[in-house]
Design an enzyme around this catalytic site. Structure first.
Site, PDB file in Angstrom:
ATOM      1  N   GLU A  86      -9.934   3.962   4.532  1.00  0.00           N
ATOM      2  CA  GLU A  86      -9.133   4.741   3.592  1.00  0.00           C
ATOM      3  C   GLU A  86      -9.662   4.421   2.198  1.00  0.00           C
ATOM      4  OE1 GLU A  86      -4.946   4.055   4.382  1.00  0.00           O
ATOM      5  OE2 GLU A  86      -5.001   5.477   6.057  1.00  0.00           O
ATOM      6  N   LYS A 100      -3.576  -2.263  10.411  1.00  0.00           N
ATOM      7  CA  LYS A 100      -4.144  -2.346   9.066  1.00  0.00           C
ATOM      8  C   LYS A 100      -4.301  -3.776   8.545  1.00  0.00           C
ATOM      9  CE  LYS A 100      -2.606   2.205   7.540  1.00  0.00           C
ATOM     10  NZ  LYS A 100      -3.701   2.753   6.721  1.00  0.00           N
ATOM     11  N   GLU A 144      -9.353   4.128  -1.492  1.00  0.00           N
ATOM     12  CA  GLU A 144      -8.182   3.968  -2.352  1.00  0.00           C
ATOM     13  C   GLU A 144      -8.566   3.271  -3.657  1.00  0.00           C
ATOM     14  OE1 GLU A 144      -4.628   2.499  -0.584  1.00  0.00           O
ATOM     15  OE2 GLU A 144      -5.157   3.181   1.443  1.00  0.00           O
ATOM     16  N   ARG A 181      -6.875   3.481  13.907  1.00  0.00           N
ATOM     17  CA  ARG A 181      -5.950   4.607  14.108  1.00  0.00           C
ATOM     18  C   ARG A 181      -5.244   4.568  15.461  1.00  0.00           C
ATOM     19  NH1 ARG A 181      -5.138   5.762   9.019  1.00  0.00           N
ATOM     20  NH2 ARG A 181      -7.017   6.440   7.935  1.00  0.00           N
ATOM     21  N   THR A 215      -8.534  -5.821   4.384  1.00  0.00           N
ATOM     22  CA  THR A 215      -8.509  -4.857   3.281  1.00  0.00           C
ATOM     23  C   THR A 215      -9.575  -5.319   2.300  1.00  0.00           C
ATOM     24  OG1 THR A 215      -6.109  -4.638   3.555  1.00  0.00           O
ATOM     25  CG2 THR A 215      -7.062  -3.766   1.512  1.00  0.00           C
ATOM     26  N   GLN A 267      -2.578   1.896  15.226  1.00  0.00           N
ATOM     27  CA  GLN A 267      -1.558   2.386  14.295  1.00  0.00           C
ATOM     28  C   GLN A 267      -0.648   3.433  14.948  1.00  0.00           C
ATOM     29  OE1 GLN A 267      -3.365   4.122  10.809  1.00  0.00           O
ATOM     30  NE2 GLN A 267      -1.436   4.782   9.907  1.00  0.00           N
ATOM     31  N   ASP A 322       0.841  -1.192   0.000  1.00  0.00           N
ATOM     32  CA  ASP A 322       0.000   0.000   0.000  1.00  0.00           C
ATOM     33  C   ASP A 322       0.877   1.243   0.000  1.00  0.00           C
ATOM     34  OD1 ASP A 322      -2.535   1.229  -0.022  1.00  0.00           O
ATOM     35  OD2 ASP A 322      -2.423   1.592   2.127  1.00  0.00           O
ATOM     36  N   HIS A 377      -3.538  14.178   1.387  1.00  0.00           N
ATOM     37  CA  HIS A 377      -3.661  13.246   2.513  1.00  0.00           C
ATOM     38  C   HIS A 377      -2.391  13.271   3.371  1.00  0.00           C
ATOM     39  CE1 HIS A 377      -4.597   9.649   4.820  1.00  0.00           C
ATOM     40  NE2 HIS A 377      -3.465   9.108   4.431  1.00  0.00           N
ATOM     41  N   ASP A 424      -8.839   0.422   2.655  1.00  0.00           N
ATOM     42  CA  ASP A 424      -7.763   0.034   3.578  1.00  0.00           C
ATOM     43  C   ASP A 424      -8.216   0.378   5.002  1.00  0.00           C
ATOM     44  OD1 ASP A 424      -5.339  -0.532   4.793  1.00  0.00           O
ATOM     45  OD2 ASP A 424      -4.408   1.352   4.184  1.00  0.00           O
ATOM     46  N   GLU A 483      -9.246  12.452   8.529  1.00  0.00           N
ATOM     47  CA  GLU A 483      -9.182  13.815   7.983  1.00  0.00           C
ATOM     48  C   GLU A 483     -10.547  14.509   8.048  1.00  0.00           C
ATOM     49  OE1 GLU A 483      -6.612  13.681   4.111  1.00  0.00           O
ATOM     50  OE2 GLU A 483      -7.282  11.661   4.614  1.00  0.00           O
TER      51      GLU A 483
HETATM   52 MN    MN Z   1      -3.777   3.014   2.965  1.00  0.00          MN
END
Ligand code: MN
Length: 404
Positions: A191, A245, A193, A229, A249, A232, A117, A124, A225, A352
């Protein structure tokens, strides 16, 4: 009336023809399907009925044989499929092999080899920098404009759209905690993507140049993804994302061939720093894609990230991930990184959108800083197609289940 009753302007019309794998109700047999409107063509059965030389590539339980066949064959198969679903004389032969989408089960369309990834959106990366390193002089790390940053993910937990996602548990430590605590993630995020699917392999020791991108990458799909948080944030220094993560996925059930997206190709954003030769795309054909993504939580659209704003292209990412001599395998999957545009309604993560939980979203289903159990997240997208049409990408959807 257009062929096979696909309404004019359908984003899954004969100009699209994405590939998937399906089984029919009451059967365990998985086989290659091609989407046409709200129907699935049993591509292998159609190929056999028409005595096509491609029947064996289209009759297995995954797309891997087709992926491995290489670019010339991809184009030949697509040309054949296009004829089968548009030439009136084929209609009678093909009709028995079209099944309503609602009557089939869709499966993970390819056997995922390695999964990587990236982190290719400047918007971002700057937002994450501002949130997690507010005191830093530059919101980007010093390497960001010089190489496409990535990490190795977990291919065994790539799941198809529609698969539920169990809230992961793990370690976290907030500033107020003296020691880490263990428990279900309290900051489960998404996420938005785009995933790129490698078809033709490459040998160890042979970097893949920008110009060979289309020889190796078969197509793309939407990718979520999922990210814990809090897990992480505590684990990622110094080696990058790991358990925050790797629990899941999600990818869409349909792989859109790059051959369907030629009208969507765009020049990527202006490069602000000189690039090393293996990444320098100034004189290459454009490798950006104009994909309009939409993110919905419980059916309510919360963001519309534009893929055309991505700083690093998929061709640069492929060149970078092989420049050290690493080989490619059929079924390798690489994610673009979270797609975030410059506007507040174009951000591809809740991190975000809520500024790390500070500004919760006000949804019809309640306020959300991060995901709650039972929440369903759905990514959809379309791209400009030939003659003013739209090319639809397959959706990727998943519902959060309580921690086990
Ligand atoms: Mn990602």
């Amino acid at each position: 009336m257009p062929p096979f009753d696909v309404p004019e302007g359908d984003p899954f019309g004969p100009h699209n023809l994405p590939y998937g794998v399906f089984s029919r109700s009451g059967s365990d047999t998985r086989t290659v399907g091609v989407r046409l409107g709200d129907q699935v063509l049993d591509a292998g059965a159609a190929a056999r009925a028409l005595a096509s030389p491609y029947a064996s590539l289209l009759s297995g339980p995954t797309l891997n044989p087709l992926l491995a066949a290489g670019r010339t064959t991809w184009s030949d198969v697509r040309r054949a499929l296009t004829a089968w679903v548009t030439v009136p004389s084929h209609q009678e032969a093909i009709a028995p092999f079209l099944h309503p989408l609602s009557s089939v089960t869709l499966h993970l369309p390819f056997e995922v080899a390695d999964y990587v990834d990236f982190y290719a959106s400047e918007n971002h990366a700057r937002n994450v920098g501002r949130i997690f390193r507010p005191d830093a002089a530059d919101s980007l790390t010093p390497n960001w404009k010089h190489l496409p940053i990535g990490y190795h993910g977990r291919s065994g937990t790539v799941v198809v759209s529609g698969t539920d996602v169990v809230r992961p548990a793990g370690q976290r430590r907030s500033p107020s905690d003296a020691v880490p605590v263990f428990g279900p993630s309290a900051r489960l995020d998404i996420e938005a993507e785009v995933g790129f699917v490698v078809g033709a392999p490459s040998p160890m020791g042979s970097p893949v140049p920008l110009s060979a991108f289309r020889d190796h990458v078969f197509g793309l799909c939407l990718l979520n993804d999922w990210s814990a948080r809090d897990v992480q944030a505590w684990e990622y220094v110094p080696l990058g994302p790991f358990l925050g993560k790797s629990f899941a996925t999600s990818v869409s059930a349909w792989i859109t061939p790059l051959d369907a997206l030629d009208e969507a190709r765009v020049t990527p954003p202006e490069r602000t720093h000189p690039l090393l030769p293996y990444l320098d795309d100034a004189t290459e054909e454009p490798y950006g894609y104009d994909l309009r993504i939409s993110v919905a939580v419980n059916g309510h659209v919360v963001s519309e990230p534009p893929f055309s704003t991505m700083y690093w292209t998929a061709a640069q990412q492929l060149a970078h991930l092989t420049v050290n001599g690493a080989s490619l395998r059929t079924g390798d999957l690489y994610g673009s990184g979270t797609v975030s545009g410059p506007a507040p309604d174009q951000l591809g993560s809740l991190l975000e959108l809520t500024w790390n939980g500070r500004d919760p979203l006000d949804l019809p289903t309640g306020k959300r800083a991060f995901l709650e159990d039972g929440d369903e997240v759905t990514l959809t997208a379309w791209a400009p197609g030939p003659h003013g049409t739209r090319v639809g990408l397959g959706e990727v959807s998943g519902t959060v289940l309580p921690a086990g």
